[in-house]
Design a protein around this motif. Structure first.
Motif, mmCIF file in Angstrom:
data_model
loop_
_atom_site.group_PDB
_atom_site.id
_atom_site.type_symbol
_atom_site.label_atom_id
_atom_site.label_comp_id
_atom_site.label_asym_id
_atom_site.label_seq_id
_atom_site.Cartn_x
_atom_site.Cartn_y
_atom_site.Cartn_z
ATOM 1 N N HIS A 641 -89.554 39.741 69.576
ATOM 2 C CA HIS A 641 -90.667 40.179 70.418
ATOM 3 C C HIS A 641 -91.895 39.312 70.145
ATOM 4 O O HIS A 641 -92.193 38.985 68.987
ATOM 5 C CB HIS A 641 -91.026 41.640 70.116
ATOM 6 C CG HIS A 641 -90.022 42.623 70.629
ATOM 7 N ND1 HIS A 641 -90.292 43.504 71.646
ATOM 8 C CD2 HIS A 641 -88.724 42.865 70.260
ATOM 9 C CE1 HIS A 641 -89.231 44.252 71.887
ATOM 10 N NE2 HIS A 641 -88.263 43.874 71.045
ATOM 11 N N ASP A 665 -97.222 44.517 71.870
ATOM 12 C CA ASP A 665 -96.099 43.708 72.322
ATOM 13 C C ASP A 665 -96.511 43.014 73.620
ATOM 14 O O ASP A 665 -96.877 43.655 74.600
ATOM 15 C CB ASP A 665 -94.878 44.600 72.551
ATOM 16 C CG ASP A 665 -93.647 43.800 72.939
ATOM 17 O OD1 ASP A 665 -93.651 43.230 74.044
ATOM 18 O OD2 ASP A 665 -92.691 43.757 72.144
ATOM 19 N N GLU A 668 -94.633 43.963 76.814
ATOM 20 C CA GLU A 668 -95.043 45.267 77.311
ATOM 21 C C GLU A 668 -96.388 45.188 78.020
ATOM 22 O O GLU A 668 -96.590 45.761 79.099
ATOM 23 C CB GLU A 668 -95.141 46.265 76.157
ATOM 24 C CG GLU A 668 -93.805 46.706 75.576
ATOM 25 C CD GLU A 668 -94.004 47.697 74.451
ATOM 26 O OE1 GLU A 668 -95.167 48.006 74.118
ATOM 27 O OE2 GLU A 668 -92.990 48.152 73.882
ATOM 28 N N GLU A 669 -97.317 44.455 77.383
ATOM 29 C CA GLU A 669 -98.646 44.346 77.967
ATOM 30 C C GLU A 669 -98.615 43.573 79.276
ATOM 31 O O GLU A 669 -99.325 43.897 80.230
ATOM 32 C CB GLU A 669 -99.601 43.662 76.976
ATOM 33 C CG GLU A 669 -99.943 44.500 75.779
ATOM 34 C CD GLU A 669 -100.685 45.769 76.183
ATOM 35 O OE1 GLU A 669 -101.700 45.684 76.904
ATOM 36 O OE2 GLU A 669 -100.216 46.862 75.809
ATOM 37 N N ARG A 672 -97.484 45.859 81.809
ATOM 38 C CA ARG A 672 -98.472 46.910 82.048
ATOM 39 C C ARG A 672 -99.655 46.398 82.864
ATOM 40 O O ARG A 672 -100.237 47.119 83.659
ATOM 41 C CB ARG A 672 -98.960 47.467 80.716
ATOM 42 C CG ARG A 672 -99.776 48.749 80.815
ATOM 43 C CD ARG A 672 -100.031 49.363 79.462
ATOM 44 N NE ARG A 672 -100.913 48.556 78.650
ATOM 45 C CZ ARG A 672 -102.252 48.624 78.710
ATOM 46 N NH1 ARG A 672 -102.833 49.424 79.565
ATOM 47 N NH2 ARG A 672 -102.987 47.879 77.925
#
Length: 828
Positions: A641, A665, A668-669, A672
C-alpha cells in the motif's frame, strides 16, 4: 686497478645473464615485488607504498636494481619487467581486497622505453579489469628525464593516464635542470622530492625543500619526500607541510607479507580508502606561513590538532607549549570553554563560512577564527588561525565592540546587535545559532524575530515574546527598569527537539543614543527548568478551549476519538515501541492491540522501506522534528500500500517522551477524493522515476504495443561495484553517486526514454524502438557516461556497468516476464 677491472667484468657478466634470462626469471618468479611504506605526515598512518623490483636468482643470488635495470633498458626489454610488475601489484592488491584485508594505493615506476615499446595504459587497464581493483589503488611514477627526452609523447601520455583516472607522480623532482619548465607545462598530482636534498640536511637544503613544498601547493600539487631516515627529518617535513613521507625511518622495501607484518609491529594504523581525500585536503592546507595556522580535526565531537605551526603556539600562549598540551588546555578541557568550543564548531559546520570565537586561557584573551574545509562521515577538518588580543598593540582594536565582548561567550549562547529604527540585526556571538539558513551577515530584524518565535519559542510563551520584542516600548521599558536592561525567560527549542528555559535580555549599547541594543540569550540556573516545567505546559490549553475542570470530559473525548475516528493514528514511547493505536489503525492491518504493544516497526516487518520511517522517528524523538506528508509503502496481507505519514513529538513538560503519528492510504484517499491526489512517482535520490512510476509506465508501453503495434525495448543497467562503493565510502556518499548516475543517464537519453531507479545502482529504461543498432548504441553511451564518473567530492572510484535489454516483440517476451528475463541476461 685489477679490482676495478674485476668489478667491471662481473657487472658485464651479470648484465649478459639478465638480458638472456629476463623472461625465464619472470616465469619462475625469480623477480619479486617489494613494497616500501609511504606515511601521511599529519596522521602518521600508512597511506601507500612504492613497488620496487628485486631479482633473487638461483644462480646469481640477490641482484639489486642497479644490477639489472640498466641492462634491461639497454637491451630494450625493460617493458617486460614493468608489465609484469603492473600485473603482480594488481594481483597483490586484489588478493587483499577480496580477502577483506587492508589494501593501500601503490605507485609503479614507468620508463620512457615502456611507453615506446607498448601501450602501458592498456596494460594497466587490462590488469585493473582482470583483478577487479579500483583505479585509485595505482599511481604512475615517471621521471623528469622521461619528459625531457620526448616532451610531445609524454604530454599525451600524462593526459591519457590522468583522464582515465590514474594519478601521475613526478619522481626524483629536482634532480635535473628543467624541473620548473616541466611543472609549468605538465600537470602532476604529486611531486616526489629527490632524496639527495635530505642527505646533508643543512640550512640550505632545508630552505630548498621548504620553497619546493610551498611552490607545489601554490600550483595545486601534493608532495612526498623520499629518503626520510631520522626523526629530525620527519619533524622538519611535517612542520613545512610536506604531505607524505617515505624512507628507511618507516621501513625498507619488503615482500608484501613482511611489509604488513612490519606495519603492524610498528603500531602504524592503515588509512582507509574512505578517508584518503579527507586527509588529502587537510594535508594540502598544512603549509609554511608567517601567519598562525592550525589544522584541527573534529571526529564526532573528539578534537585533535593535526598541524600547528610555531607562530600559532606562541601567539596563543606567549610561549611554546607542545601541541598535546595546547589540545588539552583548549580543545579537550573539562571547563565550560569546551562546551562553548563545541557550539562554535557546530556553527562552523552549518555556516561553512569563516567564523570567530573569543575566549581566555591562562589570562590571555584569544580570538580564534575557523572554517570547515572537509567533511566525511561525521568528521570535520577546520583550518584555524588565532590572535592573542591581550598583546595587541592596536588601541582601536582593543577598544572595539568585539574586544569589549571578548568574555561574553562564556555567559551567553548568542549575542546580537540590533537597531530597531533601521530594522537590522547583526550577530556578534554564536551567530544565528537557532536558524541555520540565515545569512551570517545580518537580516531584517522583524522577519528574524517573527521566524524565531514561530519556529523556536514555545506556544505558551509566544504572546509574552511579542511584548518582549515590542521595539516601540523598548527604550521606556529599559529606562523604567532599575537594572538598566530588560530580561525574560522563554522556552526555546534546541537541536535535539527538547525545550530549554533560556534568559533573553535586551540592553542599550552606550553611546548609540538609544538606537542600538544587544539582544542576548543565556542559560538559566540549573534548577530553573525543573521548577518551571512543573507549573506550565508548552502551550496554553485555554487557547484551544481546554479547561482543567473538564478533564473527565476530555478523557471521554479521547476514548471516543480512538474508537471511532477514521484516522489511522498511533502513539509510541521514546524507544519507538507501540503504546496504543486507534481502531481504524488496527482494522487497517487486521491486528488486535496485543499484536503491536511493546513492539517497534522492525518487529512488525510491515514496511518495504523501513529505514526511511526509522530515521524519521529518530529525528522526531531526538530533535523534535515534525514529520509531515512523508510518502512510503507498507505491506498489508501481502499487498503493498502507498501511504502518507505524519508524526510529531509528545512532550511531558519540556522533554520529549514519545511520538504520535497517523497515516492515510493513498489509494483510499484517491478514491475518496475522486483521484485528485497524485501518487508520488519520483525517486527522491536520483530524480528519475521510482519502481511505482516504472510499473505504471511499463503498463502504458505494453498497452501501446498491443493496441497500436508500437514495439519497445526494456533496458536494465547496473553498476556491479555498488557494494564496494558503499563499503568504502558509506550510505551518504552512495546517495550522491546515485544522483550523479541518474543525471548522466538523463543527459544521455534526454526525452527519448522513461528512466527509473529500481534498487541500489540498478536502473530500468523503456524506449520506443524496433532497431537493435539504436539500442546497442544507447547501451554503449550509457555505459561510457556512467563509467566516466571517476571522482565525486574528491573521492576516487572505478565503476563497472553491465547492460542488457529485450524487445517486447521477441518471441519469448510477455508483459509479465520481460523484466525477469532481462535480469537473467544481465547476470549471465
Amino acid at each position: 686497478m685489477p679490482l676495478a677491472s674485476d668489478n667491471s667484468q662481473e657487472r658485464k657478466k651479470i648484465a649478459k645473464y639478465v638480458v638472456a634470462n629476463i623472461e625465464k626469471a619472470l616465469e619462475n618468479d625469480w623477480v619479486k615485488v617489494y613494497y616500501q611504506p609511504v606515511v601521511r605526515a599529519l596522521t602518521g598512518q600508512l597511506c601507500g607504498a612504492e613497488s620496487l623490483a628485486r631479482w633473487i636468482d638461483p644462480e646469481m643470488g640477490f641482484l639489486s636494481p642497479d644490477k639489472f635495470i640498466g641492462a634491461l633498458e639497454e637491451s630494450r626489454q625493460i617493458h617486460k619487467l614493468d608489465c609484469w610488475i603492473v600485473k603482480k601489484v594488481c594481483s597483490d592488491i586484489s588478493e587483499r581486497i577480496h580477502n577483506g584485508l587492508d589494501a593501500i594505493p601503490v605507485s609503479i615506476n614507468f620508463s620512457r622505453l615502456d611507453l615506446e615499446a607498448t601501450d602501458m595504459l592498456k596494460v594497466l587497464e587490462d590488469a585493473v579489469d582482470e583483478y577487479d581493483i579500483p583505479r585509485d589503488y595505482i599511481h604512475v611514477e615517471i621521471t623528469e628525464s622521461m619528459i625531457v627526452s620526448d616532451a610531445e609523447m609524454m604530454s599525451g601520455m600524462i593526459e591519457r593516464f590522468r583522464s582515465t583516472g590514474y594519478e601521475v607522480w613526478m619522481d626524483d623532482f629536482g634532480s635535473g635542470y628543467s624541473s620548473l619548465t616541466v611543472l609549468k607545462d605538465y600537470h602532476f598530482d604529486t611531486l616526489k622530492l629527490d632524496m639527495s636534498f635530505l642527505r646533508s640536511f643543512d640550512d640550505k637544503s632545508k630552505a630548498i625543500i621548504t620553497s619546493t613544498v610551498i611552490m607545489a601547493k601554490e600550483i595545486d600539487v601534493m608532495t612526498l619526500a623520499e629518503g626520510v631516515e631520522t626523526k629530525e627529518q620527519v619533524e622538519f617535513l611535517k612542520n613545512i607541510g610536506c604531505g607524505r613521507l617515505q624512507g628507511y625511518y618507516y621501513g625498507k622495501p619488503m615482500p608484501i607479507d613482511d611489509f604488513f607484518d612490519h606495519i603492524k609491529n610498528c603500531g602504524i594504523d592503515i588509512e582507509k580508502r574512505q578517508w584518503r581525500h579527507f586527509y588529502d585536503v587537510a594535508s594540502f592546507s598544512a603549509r609554511r606561513t608567517d601567519e598562525p595556522l592550525a589544522i584541527i580535526e573534529n571526529n564526532n565531537g573528539v578534537f585533535r590538532t593535526l598541524f600547528m605551526n610555531e607562530i600559532y603556539k606562541t601567539q596563543a600562549f606567549g610561549r611554546s607549549y607542545d601541541q598535546e598540551m595546547i589540545d588539552q588546555k583548549v580543545l579537550n578541557s573539562n571547563s565550560p570553554l569546551n562546551t562553548q568550543l563545541k557550539k562554535f564548531a557546530d556553527t562552523i559546520e552549518h555556516s561553512r563560512n569563516l567564523e570567530t570565537f573569543y575566549f581566555t586561557v591562562d589570562g590571555n584573551i584569544l580570538c580564534l577564527k575557523g572554517k570547515e574545509i572537509a567533511e566525511n562521515a561525521g568528521s570535520h577538518i577546520y583550518i584555524s588561525s588565532i590572535r592573542n588580543i591581550s598583546s595587541d598593540a592596536n588601541i582601536e582594536k582593543r577598544n572595539s565592540l568585539d574586544f569589549r565582548l571578548k568574555e561574553i561567550n562564556h555567559m551567553f549562547d548568542t549575542v546580537a546587535q540590533i537597531n530597531p529604527s533601521n530594522n537590522t540585526i547583526i550577530p556578534l556571538v554564536g551567530k544565528f545559532r537557532y536558524m541555520r539558513d540565515v545569512s551570517s551577515d545580518g537580516m531584517d530584524l522583524n522577519t528574524y524575530t517573527q521566524k524565531f518565535k514561530e519556529e523556536y519559542i514555545a506556544l505558551a510563551d509566544a504572546k509574552k515574546f511579542d511584548v518582549f520584542c515590542d521595539w516601540s516600548t523598548l527604550n521606556s521599558r529599559i529606562e523604567n527598569n532599575s537594572k538598566g536592561y530588560v530580561e525574560c525567560m522563554f522556552r526555546i527549542k534546541q537541536s535535539d527537539g527538547n525545550y530549554e528555559w533560556k534568559g533573553l535580555s535586551l540592553m542599550q549599547i552606550p553611546g548609540t543614543e538609544g538606537k542600538e541594543f544587544l539582544m542576548c540569550t543565556k542559560p538559566t540556573p540549573d534548577d530553573t527548568g525543573i521548577i518551571l516545567q512543573k507549573i506550565q505546559q508548552l502551550y496554553n490549553p485555554e487557547d484551544y478551549g481546554l479547561e482543567a475542570s473538564d478533564s473527565q470530559m476530555y478523557a471521554s473525548m479521547w476514548e471516543r476519538t480512538v474508537a471511532s475516528s477514521h484516522l489511522k493514528f498511533f502513539w509510541k514511547d521514546k524507544n519507538r515501541r507501540f503504546l496504543g493505536a486507534s481502531k481504524a489503525f488496527l482494522d487497517f492491518y487486521g491486528f488486535t492491540i496485543d499484536d503491536i504493544l511493546g513492539k517497534d516497526d522492525e518487529d512488525m516487518g510491515w514496511h518495504t522501506d523501513g529505514k526511511t520511517y526509522r530515521d524519521d522517528e529518530l529525528d522526531v524523538l531526538s530533535k523534535g522534528t515534525v514529520v509531515s506528508g512523508v510518502p512510503g509503502y507498507c505491506i498489508v496481507k501481502g499487498v503493498v500500500h502507498n501511504i502518507i505519514c505524519f508524526k510529531t513529538p509528545i512532550y511531558d513538560g519540556n522533554k520529549i517522551t514519545g511520538l504520535m503519528g497517523y497515516f492515510f492510504d493513498v489509494d483510499e484517499e484517491m478514491a475518496r477524493i475522486n483521484k485528485l491526489y497524485n501518487v508520488k512517482r519520483t525517486d527522491t535520490v536520483t530524480g528519475c522515476m521510482n519502481k511505482k512510476g516504472f510499473l505504471d509506465a511499463l503498463i502504458d508501453y505494453s498497452q501501446n504495443y498491443h493496441n497500436l503495434g508500437r514495439d519497445f525495448a526494456l533496458i536494465i543497467l547496473r553498476d556491479t561495484k555498488h557494494a564496494r562503493v558503499v563499503a568504502d565510502y558509506g550510505e551518504d556518499f552512495i546517495k550522491k553517486l546515485l544522483h550523479r548516475m541518474g543525471q548522466e543517464i538523463l543527459n544521455v537519453t534526454k526525452d527519448k526514454c522513461a528512466v527509473a531507479r529500481m534498487i541500489q545502482s540498478e536502473f530500468a529504461l523503456l524506449l520506443y524502438t524496433d532497431n537493435q543498432s539504436e539500442v546497442d548504441e544507447l547501451c554503449l553511451q550509457l555505459k561510457e557516461a556512467i563509467e566516466s564518473i571517476r571522482e565525486l567530492d574528491g573521492n576516487k572510484m572505478t565503476l563497472k556497468v553491465s547492460t542488457s535489454y529485450m524487445f517486447r516483440s521477441d518471441e519469448s517476451a510477455t508483459d509479465e516476464n520481460m523484466y525477469p528475463m532481462v535480469l537473467d541476461r544481465l547476470q549471465q
